[in-house]
Scaffold this active site. Structure first.
Site, PDB file in Angstrom:
ATOM      1  N   HIS A 407       0.864  -1.274  -0.098  1.00 48.39           N
ATOM      2  CA  HIS A 407      -0.041  -0.001  -0.075  1.00 48.39           C
ATOM      3  C   HIS A 407       0.817   1.290  -0.207  1.00 48.39           C
ATOM      4  CE1 HIS A 407       0.753   0.867   4.272  1.00 48.39           C
ATOM      5  NE2 HIS A 407       0.753  -0.481   4.510  1.00 48.39           N
ATOM      6  N   CYS A 423       3.080  -4.843   6.870  1.00 44.56           N
ATOM      7  CA  CYS A 423       2.680  -4.726   5.380  1.00 44.56           C
ATOM      8  C   CYS A 423       4.009  -4.090   4.507  1.00 44.56           C
ATOM      9  CB  CYS A 423       1.532  -3.976   5.274  1.00 44.56           C
ATOM     10  SG  CYS A 423       0.052  -4.150   5.762  1.00 44.56           S
TER      11      CYS A 423
END
Length: 448
Positions: A407, A423
């Protein structure tokens, strides 16, 4: 180069003389065994020597020598050079004399799947983690970047050792960064400064092209810029749309306050323009001193990163130690490379191979303290609206391991210099570029 002297009021702590020598020779070749380096909390070799009165000398809990500023903030930690540049490790092909090439991997071809693109909130998935109530759904990891703890500095090679002259100007370094960005090997934010992200991009470019790039050869860089679209800087006229926004006054830290905003928008025209042209906002302001970015018709200087990289990515490799993401084509060739923040000791990234399940553009974010991390004193599920300053930025590539994804970020200048909540965090523009080159089913391999 600034001079450094110990504060008279500080209890003396013996420092190796070569510590400061190697801080000053930031881009020299690998130091010899037994020598030391000053490393910032972000994992970078300190590229300056603090001035008299700026820092004090102390020890951390592990007995290492550290530099702290007058407010008690850690400036740098003294570590052995061999722990920053380990001699051993997996075999790699030499890309430069004396430089380990981190891009030598066994290639494999991934099966192509159909597109699954979502343009609203990040879709929920069924809970797979044991210990949660059946009515809870796994939510994507997100949140602020985590600084590298000073007591857990990585003992991995985190940057290639590329010798760069200390007298390169900010504009010469900007030209190098812009060229690399145009070539699809992201240097992160363009800020006119050398660092790990630029060094890694140079090695990635050499792996893609098979050529050698000398960062000290300004004439060669300028010629390469001319062949790829022109000079590094260009003039840009601020439009009425640029000035109008919409913008928000500020982005609160507390997630409960974020949830009350209409959108996680930019906070200013300058922030929006910096991201549009892949720049550090502070550097944009430096190039345009005294400029009011809110006035339409104002002409400013910006960088020219060129067109986005295009291609079909079939395999992604996320190297945790190098803090870099590599995108490979169906033929096994490296297409693009991006600096990244990947996991932390408390919230590590997955290991092994997963796949991309969904692609969400301009995603909203659902915060669930029972599934995600704990943010502040928030104990309830919160719906945070979309926007470039949202916890996951402008793009969410959901992975087959629940709550994890690739992301964007609201803080592009921290990419590759901090850790994330498990992440893979890229700049918004790099995440968007990558999202346009992948499809559901593309494999993502994590390298420890």
């Amino acid at each position: 180069m600034k001079k450094f002297a110990l504060l008279a009021a500080v209890a003396p702590v013996a420092l190796c003389a070569n510590t400061f020598a190697h801080a000053q020779a930031f881009y020299d070749r690998q130091p010899a065994q037994g020598q030391t380096l000053l490393v910032s909390p972000e994992g970078d070799i300190l590229d300056f020597v603090p001035e008299v009165g700026e820092v004090a000398i102390s020890r951390d809990r592990m007995g290492r020598t550290i530099l702290v500023d007058r407010r008690g903030n850690l400036v740098a930690t003294e570590i052995p050079a061999e722990s920053y540049y380990p001699r051993n490790g997996r075999s790699r092909q030499q890309a430069l004399p004396g430089v380990e090439d981190p891009y030598q991997y066994d290639e494999q071809q991934a099966e192509r799947w159909d597109d699954e693109v979502t343009t609203a909130s990040i879709p929920d998935v069924e809970p797979l983690r044991p210990g949660f109530d059946d009515n809870l759904q796994d939510m994507p990891q997100g949140g602020p970047d985590l600084p590298l703890p000073p007591d857990t500095q990585p003992a991995r090679t985190v940057t290639p050792d590329i010798p760069v002259k200390s007298d390169l100007s900010r504009l010469e370094i900007t030209a190098l960064q812009v060229f690399l960005d145009r070539e699809g090997v992201s240097p992160g934010v363009i800020d006119g400064k050398m660092g790990q992200n630029v060094n890694k991009a140079i090695v990635a470019w050499q792996q893609i092209t098979g050529e050698t790039l000398d960062p000290n050869n300004a004439e060669d860089i300028l010629e390469r810029l001319r062949m790829t679209g022109g000079m590094a800087l260009k003039s840009y006229t601020i439009t009425p749309g640029d000035a109008a926004g919409p913008y928000v006054a500020s982005i609160p830290d507390d997630y409960a306050h974020k949830a009350q905003l209409p959108a996680m928008s930019y906070t200013s025209t300058a922030e929006m323009l910096a991201e549009k042209f892949h720049m550090d906002e502070g550097y944009l302001r430096e190039l345009n001193p005294g400029v009011d970015f809110t006035i339409p018709g104002t002409i400013i200087k910006v960088t020219d990163p060129g067109e986005t990289k295009k291609g079909q990515v079939s395999r992604i490799v996320a190297d945790k130690g190098l803090k870099q993401v590599f995108a490979y084509g169906e033929d096994g060739a490296l297409i693009a490379a991006y600096p990244a923040s990947i996991g932390s000791a408390d919230t590590p990234s997955p290991s092994g191979t997963v796949t991309i399940e969904r692609i969400a553009l301009n995603p909203g974010y659902t915060y669930n303290p029972k599934v995600n991390f704990q943010q502040g004193n928030n104990t309830k599920i919160l719906q945070i609206p979309p926007g470039p300053n949202g916890p996951v930025g402008t793009v969410w590539l959901a992975l087959s391991k629940p709550t994890y994804g690739i992301h964007g970020t609201p803080e592009p200048s921290k990419i590759g210099r901090t850790q994330s909540h498990g992440c893979i965090r890229l700049t918004n523009w790099d995440a968007t570029e990558l999202a346009k080159m992948v499809k559901a089913g593309v494999t993502v391999e994590f390298l420890d």
